[in-house]
Design a protein around this motif. Sequence first.
Motif, PDB file in Angstrom:
ATOM      1  N   LEU A   1      33.060  36.543  28.248  1.00 20.35           N
ATOM      2  CA  LEU A   1      33.703  36.063  29.469  1.00 20.35           C
ATOM      3  C   LEU A   1      32.791  36.386  30.644  1.00 20.35           C
ATOM      4  CD1 LEU A   1      37.343  37.322  28.794  1.00 20.35           C
ATOM      5  CD2 LEU A   1      36.411  35.031  28.402  1.00 20.35           C
ATOM      6  N   HIS A   2      32.494  35.375  31.444  1.00 21.64           N
ATOM      7  CA  HIS A   2      31.687  35.586  32.644  1.00 21.64           C
ATOM      8  C   HIS A   2      32.619  35.951  33.791  1.00 21.64           C
ATOM      9  CE1 HIS A   2      27.658  33.513  31.567  1.00 21.64           C
ATOM     10  NE2 HIS A   2      28.161  34.160  30.540  1.00 21.64           N
ATOM     11  N   VAL A   3      32.344  37.085  34.398  1.00 22.67           N
ATOM     12  CA  VAL A   3      33.176  37.607  35.480  1.00 22.67           C
ATOM     13  C   VAL A   3      32.579  37.182  36.814  1.00 22.67           C
ATOM     14  CG1 VAL A   3      34.075  39.689  36.586  1.00 22.67           C
ATOM     15  CG2 VAL A   3      33.838  39.594  34.083  1.00 22.67           C
ATOM     16  N   ILE A   4      33.396  36.470  37.595  1.00 21.97           N
ATOM     17  CA  ILE A   4      32.994  36.059  38.938  1.00 21.97           C
ATOM     18  C   ILE A   4      33.410  37.128  39.940  1.00 21.97           C
ATOM     19  CG2 ILE A   4      33.125  34.199  40.658  1.00 21.97           C
ATOM     20  CD1 ILE A   4      32.138  33.475  37.654  1.00 21.97           C
ATOM     21  N   SER A   5      34.619  37.658  39.748  1.00 25.04           N
ATOM     22  CA  SER A   5      35.133  38.691  40.641  1.00 25.04           C
ATOM     23  C   SER A   5      36.128  39.565  39.895  1.00 25.04           C
ATOM     24  CB  SER A   5      35.814  38.048  41.852  1.00 25.04           C
ATOM     25  OG  SER A   5      36.268  39.031  42.752  1.00 25.04           O
ATOM     26  N   GLY A   6      35.935  40.870  39.989  1.00 25.33           N
ATOM     27  CA  GLY A   6      36.879  41.836  39.445  1.00 25.33           C
ATOM     28  C   GLY A   6      37.527  42.565  40.604  1.00 25.33           C
ATOM     29  N   TYR A   7      37.260  43.862  40.695  1.00 26.45           N
ATOM     30  CA  TYR A   7      37.781  44.636  41.830  1.00 26.45           C
ATOM     31  C   TYR A   7      37.098  44.185  43.115  1.00 26.45           C
ATOM     32  CZ  TYR A   7      38.333  48.331  45.214  1.00 26.45           C
ATOM     33  OH  TYR A   7      38.589  49.000  46.381  1.00 26.45           O
ATOM     34  N   ARG A   8      37.869  44.186  44.211  1.00 31.72           N
ATOM     35  CA  ARG A   8      37.312  43.935  45.550  1.00 31.72           C
ATOM     36  C   ARG A   8      37.743  45.050  46.484  1.00 31.72           C
ATOM     37  NH1 ARG A   8      39.530  38.078  46.473  1.00 31.72           N
ATOM     38  NH2 ARG A   8      38.467  37.010  44.777  1.00 31.72           N
ATOM     39  N   SER A   9      36.811  45.574  47.232  1.00 32.14           N
ATOM     40  CA  SER A   9      37.136  46.559  48.261  1.00 32.14           C
ATOM     41  C   SER A   9      37.853  45.838  49.403  1.00 32.14           C
ATOM     42  CB  SER A   9      35.862  47.222  48.788  1.00 32.14           C
ATOM     43  OG  SER A   9      35.079  46.267  49.500  1.00 32.14           O
ATOM     44  N   PRO A  10      38.602  46.574  50.219  1.00 36.01           N
ATOM     45  CA  PRO A  10      39.271  45.937  51.370  1.00 36.01           C
ATOM     46  C   PRO A  10      38.290  45.195  52.283  1.00 36.01           C
ATOM     47  CG  PRO A  10      40.160  48.130  51.024  1.00 36.01           C
ATOM     48  CD  PRO A  10      38.984  47.978  50.088  1.00 36.01           C
ATOM     49  N   GLU A  11      37.097  45.757  52.491  1.00 38.59           N
ATOM     50  CA  GLU A  11      36.104  45.123  53.362  1.00 38.59           C
ATOM     51  C   GLU A  11      35.623  43.798  52.769  1.00 38.59           C
ATOM     52  OE1 GLU A  11      36.523  49.333  53.927  1.00 38.59           O
ATOM     53  OE2 GLU A  11      35.800  48.309  52.119  1.00 38.59           O
ATOM     54  N   THR A  12      35.347  43.784  51.483  1.00 35.16           N
ATOM     55  CA  THR A  12      34.909  42.557  50.822  1.00 35.16           C
ATOM     56  C   THR A  12      36.004  41.513  50.843  1.00 35.16           C
ATOM     57  OG1 THR A  12      33.290  43.642  49.414  1.00 35.16           O
ATOM     58  CG2 THR A  12      34.186  41.562  48.609  1.00 35.16           C
ATOM     59  N   ASN A  13      37.229  41.925  50.560  1.00 38.75           N
ATOM     60  CA  ASN A  13      38.326  40.961  50.542  1.00 38.75           C
ATOM     61  C   ASN A  13      38.537  40.354  51.932  1.00 38.75           C
ATOM     62  OD1 ASN A  13      40.415  39.925  48.572  1.00 38.75           O
ATOM     63  ND2 ASN A  13      41.668  40.402  50.375  1.00 38.75           N
ATOM     64  N   GLN A  14      38.434  41.173  52.970  1.00 36.37           N
ATOM     65  CA  GLN A  14      38.583  40.665  54.337  1.00 36.37           C
ATOM     66  C   GLN A  14      37.474  39.668  54.663  1.00 36.37           C
ATOM     67  OE1 GLN A  14      38.950  43.639  57.409  1.00 36.37           O
ATOM     68  NE2 GLN A  14      38.675  42.153  59.048  1.00 36.37           N
ATOM     69  N   LEU A  15      36.258  40.002  54.286  1.00 40.30           N
ATOM     70  CA  LEU A  15      35.117  39.112  54.503  1.00 40.30           C
ATOM     71  C   LEU A  15      35.358  37.766  53.816  1.00 40.30           C
ATOM     72  CD1 LEU A  15      32.049  39.038  55.518  1.00 40.30           C
ATOM     73  CD2 LEU A  15      31.513  39.537  53.134  1.00 40.30           C
ATOM     74  N   LEU A  16      35.799  37.786  52.564  1.00 34.34           N
ATOM     75  CA  LEU A  16      36.054  36.559  51.812  1.00 34.34           C
ATOM     76  C   LEU A  16      37.240  35.782  52.379  1.00 34.34           C
ATOM     77  CD1 LEU A  16      35.456  37.864  48.179  1.00 34.34           C
ATOM     78  CD2 LEU A  16      33.923  36.454  49.571  1.00 34.34           C
ATOM     79  N   ALA A  17      38.276  36.498  52.802  1.00 37.04           N
ATOM     80  CA  ALA A  17      39.465  35.841  53.367  1.00 37.04           C
ATOM     81  C   ALA A  17      39.131  35.130  54.678  1.00 37.04           C
ATOM     82  CB  ALA A  17      40.589  36.851  53.577  1.00 37.04           C
ATOM     83  N   GLU A  18      38.241  35.716  55.462  1.00 37.54           N
ATOM     84  CA  GLU A  18      37.839  35.089  56.720  1.00 37.54           C
ATOM     85  C   GLU A  18      36.984  33.853  56.481  1.00 37.54           C
ATOM     86  OE1 GLU A  18      35.952  38.309  58.808  1.00 37.54           O
ATOM     87  OE2 GLU A  18      37.873  39.236  59.346  1.00 37.54           O
ATOM     88  N   ALA A  19      36.276  33.827  55.359  1.00 37.41           N
ATOM     89  CA  ALA A  19      35.372  32.716  55.058  1.00 37.41           C
ATOM     90  C   ALA A  19      36.046  31.587  54.289  1.00 37.41           C
ATOM     91  CB  ALA A  19      34.172  33.233  54.259  1.00 37.41           C
ATOM     92  N   SER A  20      37.237  31.841  53.715  1.00 35.99           N
ATOM     93  CA  SER A  20      37.881  30.840  52.873  1.00 35.99           C
ATOM     94  C   SER A  20      39.396  30.928  52.953  1.00 35.99           C
ATOM     95  CB  SER A  20      37.443  31.050  51.420  1.00 35.99           C
ATOM     96  OG  SER A  20      38.207  30.249  50.555  1.00 35.99           O
TER      97      SER A  20
END
Length: 178
Positions: A101-120
């Motif tokens: 199984l190819h993993v695109i995303s597992g655990y996300r830190s709060p900072e990473t999740n915020q960055l991704l949420a702002e971008a998408s």
Amino acid sequence: MNPRRSFLKSSVVLASALSLPALARTAKATPGERTLRLYNTHTGESLRSVFWTEGRFLPESLTDINKLLRDHRSNTVAEIDPQLLVLLNRVSTQLGRDPVLHVISGYRSPETNQLLAEASDGVARHSMHLEGKAIDIRMPGQSLSHVHKAALNARGGGVGYYPDSQFVHLDTGRLRRW
């Protein structure tokens, strides 16, 4: 079969098995074990791990899986929900014999999740990735729709289908789909 031929055949099989490196013999799952093969698409790391056997999770295997599923942006390791691994195992067994199984995303830190949420718009502000209860995967050689169907059949929580981004989201939350 005559006794001599039977003995010779058994001896060849035994000799072959004994000539294998110890690691190769122990890496094969036996009945009652749960195994995952994972490849992190961002770090290039891969792992084949028996994470559950004899009715219990194996702490050292969970540690290795937690590291592989870490937030690759911040290098933050967090505890992954063992039930997510059970869910992944149910999905992977539907997809073939010992698939990677190819993993695109597992655990996300709060900072990473915020960055991704702002971008998408497709990233939840309170994502289950923050709790180690979600994973985004794909499987080379399998159509994404087949991976999606296997995830739905596993009935282990939420399943999101992202064909444009080429991944399927799984989580251990309530049963739902999008």
